[in-house]
Design a protein around this motif. Structure first.
Motif, short mmCIF file in Angstrom:
data_model
loop_
_atom_site.label_atom_id
_atom_site.label_comp_id
_atom_site.label_asym_id
_atom_site.label_seq_id
_atom_site.Cartn_x
_atom_site.Cartn_y
_atom_site.Cartn_z
N ARG A 36 0.51 -1.20 -0.13
CA ARG A 36 0.06 -0.43 0.39
C ARG A 36 1.03 1.62 0.02
O ARG A 36 0.83 2.47 -0.59
CB ARG A 36 -0.95 -0.66 1.39
CG ARG A 36 -2.06 1.07 1.10
CD ARG A 36 -1.96 2.13 1.97
NE ARG A 36 -3.12 3.15 1.48
CZ ARG A 36 -2.70 4.29 2.04
NH1 ARG A 36 -2.02 4.71 2.18
NH2 ARG A 36 -3.54 5.36 2.08
N CYS A 39 2.61 2.07 -3.60
CA CYS A 39 1.06 2.39 -3.65
C CYS A 39 0.87 3.81 -4.26
O CYS A 39 0.57 4.74 -4.83
CB CYS A 39 -0.13 1.72 -4.63
SG CYS A 39 -0.53 0.36 -4.97
N ILE A 57 -6.37 -1.75 -1.32
CA ILE A 57 -5.72 -2.48 -1.84
C ILE A 57 -5.94 -3.76 -0.92
O ILE A 57 -6.54 -4.07 0.54
CB ILE A 57 -3.75 -2.77 -1.07
CG1 ILE A 57 -3.12 -3.51 -1.87
CG2 ILE A 57 -3.90 -2.25 -0.32
CD1 ILE A 57 -1.13 -3.15 -1.42
N ILE A 127 -5.24 -6.06 -5.66
CA ILE A 127 -4.59 -4.22 -5.84
C ILE A 127 -5.54 -2.97 -7.03
O ILE A 127 -5.80 -3.60 -7.63
CB ILE A 127 -3.24 -3.54 -6.03
CG1 ILE A 127 -2.43 -4.55 -5.15
CG2 ILE A 127 -2.86 -2.01 -5.88
CD1 ILE A 127 -0.88 -4.51 -5.70
N LEU A 191 1.06 -10.33 -2.93
CA LEU A 191 1.28 -9.11 -3.29
C LEU A 191 2.28 -8.18 -3.89
O LEU A 191 2.11 -7.55 -5.09
CB LEU A 191 0.84 -7.94 -2.27
CG LEU A 191 -0.88 -7.99 -1.56
CD1 LEU A 191 -0.91 -7.21 0.01
CD2 LEU A 191 -1.59 -7.48 -2.48
#
Length: 212
Positions: A36, A39, A57, A127, A191
């Motif tokens: 996260r 991002c 996410i 995501i 992820l």
């Protein structure tokens, strides 16, 4: 247990049944916080000038259907912590209901994450980002949800399920949302892989996905 119905344009469109609890241990979702942040630093998750947050996410819990997800209205938070993470335990998309717990309400896109976990047992990370340039480039070049499917709705869930069943989306691991401008989803075995799909997509606009 709080039963809430929020239908305004801000965030939640589904009917959440939320049990408010203390924050969960960070040991259950270390990768969620890590990716996260990555991002957020790239402005793929954040907040618009009008205060509306975007992006979320999630990370599957121990191979089951439950998952941790960033909370609703957390896009403006620069460093996410356990107090901004929710656990989704059940979803009935046909009834537009979602059960969650934690210190915050689960993200508005939780049902979209849930259908991916339900249909693809090997997926452990999802995501959702906003990126206008990449969205415009990939629209209808990769699996694309219907234009009339609003974000966070049963129609969106049905659209994603249809793509998973009828296109190469499980291999491509990337789709865009025509009815949710800028909206892009990526997923993977974890992820790290989901984030890698987005990085490659942003680096190479001719990107067409990854192979299994």
């Amino acid at each position: 247990m709080a039963k809430i119905r929020i239908m305004d344009e801000g965030y939640i469109k589904f009917q959440p049944i939320w049990t408010k609890t203390q924050a969960f241990s960070v040991s259950g979702f270390h990768d969620l916080l890590k990716y996260r942040q990555k991002c957020y630093d790239r402005e793929w998750i954040g907040v618009y000038p009008d205060g509306i947050g975007f992006g979320n996410i999630s990370e599957r819990i121990d191979g089951g259907k439950a998952f941790f997800i960033s909370g609703s209205a957390t896009g403006s938070i620069s460093i996410l912590g356990p107090e901004q993470v929710a656990k989704v335990t059940a979803v009935t998309a046909a009834e537009n209901k979602l059960w969650c717990s934690g210190p915050v309400l689960a993200s508005s896109e939780s049902m979209s994450h849930a259908v991916i976990y339900e249909q693809l047992p090997w997926v452990n990370g999802v995501i959702h980002i906003h990126h206008l340039g990449l969205w415009q480039h990939l629209l209808h070049k990769v699996p694309t949800t219907p234009a009339d499917a609003p974000y966070g709705s049963p129609e969106m869930v049905a659209g994603i399920a249809h793509l998973l069943e009828t296109t190469d989306l499980p291999t491509r691991r990337l789709f865009v949302m025509e009815g949710h401008e800028e909206g892009i989803f990526a997923f993977g075995k974890d992820l790290e892989e989901a984030f890698g799909v987005l990085v490659r997509g942003n680096r190479d606009r001719s990107f067409s996905g990854v192979t299994a």
